[in-house]
Design a protein around this motif. Sequence first.
Motif, PDB file in Angstrom:
ATOM      1  N   HIS A   1      52.241  45.439  58.834  1.00 53.10           N
ATOM      2  CA  HIS A   1      51.642  46.096  57.656  1.00 53.10           C
ATOM      3  C   HIS A   1      50.130  46.184  57.692  1.00 53.10           C
ATOM      4  O   HIS A   1      49.526  46.783  56.800  1.00 53.10           O
ATOM      5  N   GLY A   2      49.483  45.506  58.627  1.00 50.89           N
ATOM      6  CA  GLY A   2      48.015  45.418  58.582  1.00 50.89           C
ATOM      7  C   GLY A   2      47.582  44.326  57.619  1.00 50.89           C
ATOM      8  O   GLY A   2      48.327  43.367  57.394  1.00 50.89           O
ATOM      9  N   ASN A   3      46.424  44.489  57.041  1.00 57.37           N
ATOM     10  CA  ASN A   3      45.864  43.421  56.189  1.00 57.37           C
ATOM     11  C   ASN A   3      46.813  43.043  55.041  1.00 57.37           C
ATOM     12  O   ASN A   3      47.325  43.910  54.320  1.00 57.37           O
ATOM     13  N   TYR A   4      47.022  41.725  54.892  1.00 53.05           N
ATOM     14  CA  TYR A   4      48.020  41.208  53.936  1.00 53.05           C
ATOM     15  C   TYR A   4      47.645  41.601  52.500  1.00 53.05           C
ATOM     16  O   TYR A   4      48.472  42.143  51.747  1.00 53.05           O
ATOM     17  N   VAL A   5      46.401  41.355  52.123  1.00 53.45           N
ATOM     18  CA  VAL A   5      45.987  41.649  50.745  1.00 53.45           C
ATOM     19  C   VAL A   5      46.055  43.163  50.483  1.00 53.45           C
ATOM     20  O   VAL A   5      46.571  43.606  49.450  1.00 53.45           O
ATOM     21  N   ASP A   6      45.566  43.947  51.468  1.00 53.14           N
ATOM     22  CA  ASP A   6      45.597  45.413  51.288  1.00 53.14           C
ATOM     23  C   ASP A   6      47.015  45.924  51.105  1.00 53.14           C
ATOM     24  O   ASP A   6      47.255  46.876  50.357  1.00 53.14           O
ATOM     25  N   SER A   7      47.967  45.308  51.827  1.00 52.04           N
ATOM     26  CA  SER A   7      49.323  45.862  51.745  1.00 52.04           C
ATOM     27  C   SER A   7      49.944  45.586  50.373  1.00 52.04           C
ATOM     28  O   SER A   7      50.788  46.364  49.924  1.00 52.04           O
TER      29      SER A   7
ATOM     30  N   ASP B   1      38.997  39.482  51.766  1.00 52.12           N
ATOM     31  CA  ASP B   1      40.233  39.253  50.983  1.00 52.12           C
ATOM     32  C   ASP B   1      39.892  38.588  49.653  1.00 52.12           C
ATOM     33  O   ASP B   1      40.402  38.972  48.596  1.00 52.12           O
ATOM     34  N   ARG B   2      39.044  37.568  49.733  1.00 53.26           N
ATOM     35  CA  ARG B   2      38.688  36.834  48.509  1.00 53.26           C
ATOM     36  C   ARG B   2      38.010  37.761  47.503  1.00 53.26           C
ATOM     37  O   ARG B   2      38.276  37.695  46.301  1.00 53.26           O
ATOM     38  N   ALA B   3      37.175  38.645  48.014  1.00 55.56           N
ATOM     39  CA  ALA B   3      36.465  39.574  47.118  1.00 55.56           C
ATOM     40  C   ALA B   3      37.454  40.508  46.417  1.00 55.56           C
ATOM     41  O   ALA B   3      37.338  40.769  45.220  1.00 55.56           O
ATOM     42  N   LYS B   4      38.459  40.986  47.160  1.00 51.40           N
ATOM     43  CA  LYS B   4      39.446  41.907  46.545  1.00 51.40           C
ATOM     44  C   LYS B   4      40.240  41.185  45.456  1.00 51.40           C
ATOM     45  O   LYS B   4      40.520  41.748  44.401  1.00 51.40           O
ATOM     46  N   LEU B   5      40.596  39.934  45.726  1.00 51.73           N
ATOM     47  CA  LEU B   5      41.363  39.183  44.736  1.00 51.73           C
ATOM     48  C   LEU B   5      40.499  38.880  43.517  1.00 51.73           C
ATOM     49  O   LEU B   5      40.953  38.986  42.374  1.00 51.73           O
ATOM     50  N   ALA B   6      39.241  38.537  43.761  1.00 54.38           N
ATOM     51  CA  ALA B   6      38.336  38.227  42.644  1.00 54.38           C
ATOM     52  C   ALA B   6      38.064  39.481  41.811  1.00 54.38           C
ATOM     53  O   ALA B   6      38.116  39.441  40.580  1.00 54.38           O
ATOM     54  N   ASP B   7      37.819  40.595  42.486  1.00 54.08           N
ATOM     55  CA  ASP B   7      37.479  41.828  41.759  1.00 54.08           C
ATOM     56  C   ASP B   7      38.612  42.302  40.854  1.00 54.08           C
ATOM     57  O   ASP B   7      38.376  42.915  39.818  1.00 54.08           O
ATOM     58  N   THR B   8      39.848  42.055  41.280  1.00 57.45           N
ATOM     59  CA  THR B   8      40.996  42.495  40.477  1.00 57.45           C
ATOM     60  C   THR B   8      41.430  41.410  39.485  1.00 57.45           C
ATOM     61  O   THR B   8      42.396  41.593  38.763  1.00 57.45           O
ATOM     62  N   ARG B   9      40.741  40.279  39.483  1.00 56.65           N
ATOM     63  CA  ARG B   9      41.039  39.125  38.620  1.00 56.65           C
ATOM     64  C   ARG B   9      42.441  38.558  38.886  1.00 56.65           C
ATOM     65  O   ARG B   9      43.082  37.978  38.011  1.00 56.65           O
ATOM     66  N   SER B  10      42.921  38.775  40.106  1.00 61.54           N
ATOM     67  CA  SER B  10      44.226  38.224  40.483  1.00 61.54           C
ATOM     68  C   SER B  10      44.147  36.697  40.515  1.00 61.54           C
ATOM     69  O   SER B  10      43.075  36.132  40.715  1.00 61.54           O
ATOM     70  N   MET B  11      45.304  36.061  40.329  1.00 58.23           N
ATOM     71  CA  MET B  11      45.340  34.589  40.375  1.00 58.23           C
ATOM     72  C   MET B  11      45.921  34.121  41.712  1.00 58.23           C
ATOM     73  O   MET B  11      46.828  34.744  42.246  1.00 58.23           O
TER      74      MET B  11
ATOM     75  N   LYS C   1      34.071  29.488  44.455  1.00 55.51           N
ATOM     76  CA  LYS C   1      32.745  30.081  44.686  1.00 55.51           C
ATOM     77  C   LYS C   1      32.833  31.598  44.833  1.00 55.51           C
ATOM     78  O   LYS C   1      31.894  32.319  44.513  1.00 55.51           O
ATOM     79  N   SER C   2      33.973  32.067  45.336  1.00 52.28           N
ATOM     80  CA  SER C   2      34.190  33.520  45.449  1.00 52.28           C
ATOM     81  C   SER C   2      34.665  34.110  44.127  1.00 52.28           C
ATOM     82  O   SER C   2      35.082  35.258  44.074  1.00 52.28           O
ATOM     83  N   LYS C   3      34.671  33.289  43.092  1.00 53.92           N
ATOM     84  CA  LYS C   3      35.045  33.727  41.735  1.00 53.92           C
ATOM     85  C   LYS C   3      36.521  34.098  41.606  1.00 53.92           C
ATOM     86  O   LYS C   3      36.914  34.954  40.812  1.00 53.92           O
ATOM     87  N   MET C   4      37.342  33.483  42.458  1.00 52.45           N
ATOM     88  CA  MET C   4      38.778  33.700  42.323  1.00 52.45           C
ATOM     89  C   MET C   4      39.315  32.825  41.200  1.00 52.45           C
ATOM     90  O   MET C   4      38.792  31.759  40.925  1.00 52.45           O
ATOM     91  N   ARG C   5      40.368  33.311  40.561  1.00 49.98           N
ATOM     92  CA  ARG C   5      40.983  32.556  39.456  1.00 49.98           C
ATOM     93  C   ARG C   5      42.163  31.767  40.012  1.00 49.98           C
ATOM     94  O   ARG C   5      43.049  32.330  40.642  1.00 49.98           O
TER      95      ARG C   5
END
Length: 414
Positions: A229-235, A258-268, A291-295
């Motif tokens: 699938h390629g990148n796990y978070v992207d998929s 990956d951390r930035a994408k999860l943080a930007d979408t406020r994913s947990m 620190k990457s602002k992940m929840r």
Amino acid sequence: MRTISGQLLLPAGGQRCETRPGRISIEDGVIREVEPFSNASEIDATGRDTLLCPGFIDAHLHLPQFDSIGAAGMPLLPWLNQVIFPAEMRWNQIDDAESMIRRVIQQCLAAGTTGICAFSTVSHEATLAALQAFQAKGFRGVIGQALMDCGAPDALLRETNELIDNLETTLDQFPPSGRLATAVTPRYILSCSAELLSAAGKLAKSRGAIMQTHLAENVDECAAVEAVHGNYVDSYAQHDLLSERAIFAHGIHLDEADRAKLADTRSMIAHCPTANQFLSSGTMNRHQHLKSKMRLVLGSDIGAGFERSMVRVGRAMIQAAMRIDEDAGDELREVPTAPHAWYQITAGNAETLGWTDVGVLREGASADLLVIKPDVPWREGTCPLSTLMWSWDDRWLTETILRGETVFRGRNEA
Ligand code: GUN
Ligand code: FE
């Protein structure tokens, strides 16, 4: 009206808890009053060493895996194939599922867990049985049918359309607004077709449901996902699965993007330190994620996790942070304290999940609470929450209360 006095576990700011002597009054399943005392001597004699605490919230666990705790520690993919999939097939027999659900409810209550984000199996019938039984007992939380249409033995696969129909039915019967609700639960990308993931993303969004799945737990799993699938978070993102109502269990092997994408979408991310240890999946760097602002929420991940008690999972969270390679330097290593861990398993999980009715002893909250009688004395000058967390004994739990009703009484209860 029932009134109980003791040491109240209360949020203290800075994502920590503290204890303060006081009294709570409960009426019609709700906390009517929280009254702090100025002095511990105001606590009545029976409550002198009692901790009154909100029920614990376990943000990631698998109901059909309670009998598999401790079964053959091996890496994730062989463990799923050899241990977990055979165990989950047993839930295709509804009698087996129902009898285990009853035992799991007892075990949760005996551990003080009153709120859950749980996976069932692919069986629709067993999932409805679990939702009904946990709802009848008064639990807070979500349960989801594990959506699987590929990547597992046939007995655990269903047609894509059948799974989507099942999900719609379950969402109608246990809507996201309920105290106990349906979670959209694609097991993980290797057990779901693109069509199934897409439907899951659409339904989670249109119904406002919690979505729960697994992400980046094990290096072989990540390599298998990457190859197909390629990148796990992207998929997952492609199917609109990242959101502030999305819980991704584990999230150990993630890079900065990956951390930035999860943080930007406020994913947990559901941090599951005991499971990560048992399956040797790696140690999640909690501090780096924060620190990457992940929840972050915290989960037992039973049956990869071996602790039913969220106090012990909280302690494992501290231990995992202690294990992070010291070479990482202080910037990437910060060890949470026991007051942080107590916060995480109560108010912290509730707040991040958006559950405003539980997790904190406050007026108007659901009276989901625990009466705990530790057999260590309450001494001035030490941190009681540290003492209690590190010397924790499940036998101290004398009462688990859901919506004001005592649903479990411990052996030590007089
Ligand atoms: N990834 C996919 N399914 C599972 C599961 O049941 N447990 C864990 N720990 N990881 C998974
Ligand atoms: Fe899991």
